[in-house]
Enzyme design. Structure first.
Site, PDB file in Angstrom:
ATOM      1  CG  HIS A 266      64.120  56.559  66.160  1.00 21.14           C
ATOM      2  ND1 HIS A 266      64.474  55.306  66.557  1.00 21.14           N
ATOM      3  CD2 HIS A 266      64.472  56.650  64.847  1.00 21.14           C
ATOM      4  CE1 HIS A 266      65.006  54.646  65.540  1.00 21.14           C
ATOM      5  NE2 HIS A 266      65.028  55.438  64.491  1.00 21.14           N
ATOM      6  CG  HIS A 307      60.528  48.791  70.782  1.00 20.25           C
ATOM      7  ND1 HIS A 307      60.207  48.197  69.587  1.00 20.25           N
ATOM      8  CD2 HIS A 307      61.754  49.351  70.622  1.00 20.25           C
ATOM      9  CE1 HIS A 307      61.213  48.359  68.746  1.00 20.25           C
ATOM     10  NE2 HIS A 307      62.163  49.053  69.346  1.00 20.25           N
ATOM     11  CG  ASP A 365      67.070  54.635  73.249  1.00 18.16           C
ATOM     12  OD1 ASP A 365      66.065  54.570  72.521  1.00 18.16           O
ATOM     13  OD2 ASP A 365      68.231  54.713  72.806  1.00 18.16           O
TER      14      ASP A 365
HETATM   15  C1  SDX Z   1      64.083  53.293  69.651  1.00 21.03           C
HETATM   16  O1  SDX Z   1      61.580  51.018  66.046  1.00 21.03           O
HETATM   17  C2  SDX Z   1      62.712  50.692  66.564  1.00 21.03           C
HETATM   18  O2  SDX Z   1      63.218  49.607  66.394  1.00 21.03           O
HETATM   19  C3  SDX Z   1      63.395  51.796  67.368  1.00 21.03           C
HETATM   20  C4  SDX Z   1      64.659  51.388  68.096  1.00 21.03           C
HETATM   21  C5  SDX Z   1      65.785  51.063  67.142  1.00 21.03           C
HETATM   22  O3  SDX Z   1      66.717  50.353  67.559  1.00 21.03           O
HETATM   23  O4  SDX Z   1      65.798  51.630  66.003  1.00 21.03           O
HETATM   24  O5  SDX Z   1      64.411  50.274  68.928  1.00 21.03           O
HETATM   25  C6  SDX Z   1      65.175  52.546  68.968  1.00 21.03           C
HETATM   26  O6  SDX Z   1      63.593  54.242  69.111  1.00 21.03           O
HETATM   27  C7  SDX Z   1      63.558  52.788  70.969  1.00 21.03           C
HETATM   28  C8  SDX Z   1      62.330  53.602  71.497  1.00 21.03           C
HETATM   29  C9  SDX Z   1      62.871  54.843  72.206  1.00 21.03           C
HETATM   30  N1  SDX Z   1      61.772  55.760  72.566  1.00 21.03           N
HETATM   31  C10 SDX Z   1      61.412  55.941  73.856  1.00 21.03           C
HETATM   32  O7  SDX Z   1      61.892  55.323  74.808  1.00 21.03           O
HETATM   33  C11 SDX Z   1      60.362  57.025  74.060  1.00 21.03           C
HETATM   34  C12 SDX Z   1      59.267  56.526  75.013  1.00 21.03           C
HETATM   35  N2  SDX Z   1      58.491  55.485  74.348  1.00 21.03           N
HETATM   36  C13 SDX Z   1      57.412  55.880  73.546  1.00 21.03           C
HETATM   37  O8  SDX Z   1      57.176  57.145  73.185  1.00 21.03           O
HETATM   38  C14 SDX Z   1      56.751  54.761  72.765  1.00 21.03           C
HETATM   39  O9  SDX Z   1      56.736  53.640  73.556  1.00 21.03           O
HETATM   40  C15 SDX Z   1      57.357  54.438  71.410  1.00 21.03           C
HETATM   41  C16 SDX Z   1      57.493  55.666  70.564  1.00 21.03           C
HETATM   42  C17 SDX Z   1      58.691  53.830  71.601  1.00 21.03           C
HETATM   43  C18 SDX Z   1      56.437  53.454  70.717  1.00 21.03           C
HETATM   44  O10 SDX Z   1      55.288  54.134  70.372  1.00 21.03           O
HETATM   45  P1  SDX Z   1      54.045  53.369  69.690  1.00 21.03           P
HETATM   46  O11 SDX Z   1      54.408  52.013  69.231  1.00 21.03           O
HETATM   47  O12 SDX Z   1      53.426  54.273  68.684  1.00 21.03           O
HETATM   48  O13 SDX Z   1      53.097  53.155  70.924  1.00 21.03           O
HETATM   49  P2  SDX Z   1      52.045  54.211  71.367  1.00 21.03           P
HETATM   50  O14 SDX Z   1      52.661  55.564  71.444  1.00 21.03           O
HETATM   51  O15 SDX Z   1      50.828  54.030  70.519  1.00 21.03           O
HETATM   52  O16 SDX Z   1      51.760  53.732  72.865  1.00 21.03           O
HETATM   53  C19 SDX Z   1      50.841  52.670  73.105  1.00 21.03           C
HETATM   54  C20 SDX Z   1      50.243  53.002  74.462  1.00 21.03           C
HETATM   55  C21 SDX Z   1      49.707  54.446  74.525  1.00 21.03           C
HETATM   56  O17 SDX Z   1      48.662  54.456  75.477  1.00 21.03           O
HETATM   57  P3  SDX Z   1      47.112  54.421  74.896  1.00 21.03           P
HETATM   58  O18 SDX Z   1      46.970  55.550  73.899  1.00 21.03           O
HETATM   59  O19 SDX Z   1      46.984  53.047  74.244  1.00 21.03           O
HETATM   60  O20 SDX Z   1      46.265  54.582  76.124  1.00 21.03           O
HETATM   61  O21 SDX Z   1      51.276  52.931  75.480  1.00 21.03           O
HETATM   62  C22 SDX Z   1      51.470  54.213  76.059  1.00 21.03           C
HETATM   63  C23 SDX Z   1      50.861  55.242  75.106  1.00 21.03           C
HETATM   64  O22 SDX Z   1      50.422  56.383  75.833  1.00 21.03           O
HETATM   65  N3  SDX Z   1      52.921  54.405  76.154  1.00 21.03           N
HETATM   66  C24 SDX Z   1      53.543  54.955  77.178  1.00 21.03           C
HETATM   67  C25 SDX Z   1      54.910  54.886  76.859  1.00 21.03           C
HETATM   68  N4  SDX Z   1      55.075  54.328  75.669  1.00 21.03           N
HETATM   69  C26 SDX Z   1      53.832  54.032  75.222  1.00 21.03           C
HETATM   70  N5  SDX Z   1      53.088  55.488  78.341  1.00 21.03           N
HETATM   71  C27 SDX Z   1      54.025  55.962  79.188  1.00 21.03           C
HETATM   72  N6  SDX Z   1      55.368  55.920  78.961  1.00 21.03           N
HETATM   73  C28 SDX Z   1      55.841  55.394  77.812  1.00 21.03           C
HETATM   74  N7  SDX Z   1      57.156  55.359  77.583  1.00 21.03           N
END
Ligand code: SDX
Length: 429
Positions: A266, A307, A365
């Site tokens: 997050h 996201h 971010d």
């Molecule tokens: C913020 O919710 C909001 O609005 C948040 C926010 C706000 O203003 O409040 O926008 C702020 O928190 C932005 C997000 C910041 N976090 C990151 O940048 C961390 C990296 N990103 C992730 O960990 C991930 O993308 C999330 C946590 C942001 C979203 O996670 P989800 O929606 O639960 O998606 P997921 O983990 O289920 O991923 C879906 C797929 C997975 O692969 P499969 O299991 O389907 O094979 O996408 C892959 C994940 O492995 N994946 C990534 C990835 N993000 C998702 N693979 C590599 N790198 C990434 N960054």
């Protein structure tokens, strides 16, 4: 609302279940599943991927189109034409202020920028190397010790003053958490300065010299706060709503939001992005890290990418990327290596099938840390900056809930543990 209905047929049940469907102004319809309990069933949605937890009028996100509206106004227009405190007014009251309303609002914020002197000694309980987010969780929660008895959350005026106190004091406490970590004296707020100028004054000023805040940096700082102001029912905002639903003190609720924001999935991602870019170190190593991000056996993720809602560009990331170019140019930084790595990483990732297929784009971010670093903010303070900007969103949602009809949030579960069994005496185990 609407008179549309969803009909649920359940194996083994003769009667189908009718569930009301509601339509909002924008976005998907929702199915009201409250009636399922009387059918002896719950919905099941870990991570709330398909769950609307509340009705709200504050912020709308269209993840497919990359749209973000605050009370109907697009984020890119607010970032270009508005400022943080004006956006705070909009989020809290639903309309852009007139000149007189804005002047009064800013004036009231200025009346609350100082914190109780007793809070200063509170910092001494922390080690100097404590993470600033750990300090913020503590000191913001501690504010409830100063206002607990004088705060009736059912009284609109009490809620309003709590909002002013939190919006006004967060920059002061954030700057104090930084000053404490570097062993410098705390700076008092200077109410002749704008919100962002005041924050930079408290961060980088010292009692021995007159304040000298760059207007370029102040504008960049204000835009960072604005771009982080609110984002619908994200994890930390949902935490604030859940904490508030029990009737908890708003300062304690905001402290809960700060704790939730800290996680690297997050708000903690902005700090993790800078650490990742520094670990990559050179554009020649980008492919190695992209490969790691795609490797299911490697827990590494490309921080700042992906996201839950945006399956297109995060509109804030676009504004942030433009701002990064502007701020660095205005500061005469022409070849920031981390910005070069970030831009190249974005190009490579966005042309890679894995990221295209999973719709992983840069989020808010990804570029913010580049600007914060250019302003001189230490990496450990990045998430604190996010918390300062997001405080108004947390308060707006808390107030929207408390001022309406609400119940304590109490989710249920799918239980897969033991069925009832009898106790086994020690001698028989
Ligand atoms: C913020 O919710 C909001 O609005 C948040 C926010 C706000 O203003 O409040 O926008 C702020 O928190 C932005 C997000 C910041 N976090 C990151 O940048 C961390 C990296 N990103 C992730 O960990 C991930 O993308 C999330 C946590 C942001 C979203 O996670 P989800 O929606 O639960 O998606 P997921 O983990 O289920 O991923 C879906 C797929 C997975 O692969 P499969 O299991 O389907 O094979 O996408 C892959 C994940 O492995 N994946 C990534 C990835 N993000 C998702 N693979 C590599 N790198 C990434 N960054």
């Amino acid at each position: 609302m609407s008179d549309k209905k969803a009909t649920l047929t359940i194996d083994g049940r003769e009667e189908a279940v009718e569930l009301p469907i509601y339509s909002g102004t924008l976005g998907p319809d929702v199915v009201d599943v409250g009636g399922l309990t009387s059918q002896g069933m719950f919905t099941y949605d870990p991570g709330f991927v398909s769950t609307a937890s509340c009705e709200s009028q504050i912020t709308y996100i269209d993840g497919g189109q990359g749209i973000l509206l605050h009370r109907g106004y697009p984020i890119d227009q607010l970032a270009e034409h508005s400022d943080y405190l004006e956006t705070c007014y909009l989020l809290l009251y639903g309309e852009l202020p007139t000149a007189a309303e804005k002047e009064a609002f800013v004036g009231t914020v200025h009346l609350h920028t100082m914190v109780h002197e007793q809070i200063r000694t509170f910092f001494n309980g922390f080690r100097r190397d404590a993470h600033p987010m750990a300090i913020m969780c503590g000191v913001v929660g501690a504010l409830s010790a100063f206002y607990h008895d004088s705060l009736d959350i059912s009284d609109e005026k009490h809620r309003q003053i709590a909002a002013f106190r939190l919006i006004a004091k967060m920059p002061t406490l954030a700057a104090m958490s930084y000053k404490f970590s570097v062993g410098q004296p705390f700076m008092y707020p200077d109410n002749d300065l704008s919100y962002a100028e005041n924050f930079l004054h408290m961060m980088f000023g010292n009692p021995c010299e007159p304040s000298n805040v760059s207007p370029v940096l102040a504008r960049a700082m204000d835009r960072i706060f604005l771009l982080h102001a609110d984002h619908e029912q994200n994890a930390s905002t949902s935490t604030v709503r859940l904490a508030g639903s029990s009737g908890a003190n708003p300062f304690a609720c905001i402290a809960a939001g700060i704790a939730a924001l800290w996680g690297p999935s997050h708000g903690g991602a902005n700090e993790a992005v800078l650490e990742m870019l520094e670990e990559i170190g050179d554009v020649s190593r980008i492919d190695e890290f992209v490969a790691r991000a795609k490797d299911k056996d490697d827990p590494f993720r490309l921080m700042g990418f992906g996201h839950r809602v945006y399956k297109n560009f995060d509109p804030r990331a676009k504004v942030m990327k433009e701002a990064a170019d502007d701020v660095l140019a205005e500061l005469g930084i022409t070849d920031d290596p981390l910005l070069e790595i970030a831009k190249r990483l974005e190009e490579i990732a966005l042309s890679d099938d894995y990221f295209i297929e999973k719709k992983l784009y840069p989020n808010v971010d990804f570029y913010s840390g580049i600007i914060l670093k250019a302003i001189g903010i230490p990496t450990s303070m990045f998430t604190v900056i996010f918390a300062v900007g997001r405080t108004v969103g947390w308060i707006a949602h808390w107030n929207e809930m408390i001022s309406g009809s609400y119940r304590i949030g109490r989710p249920r579960q799918l239980y897969t543990g033991y069925a009832q069994r009898d106790f086994v005496p020690l001698e028989k185990r």
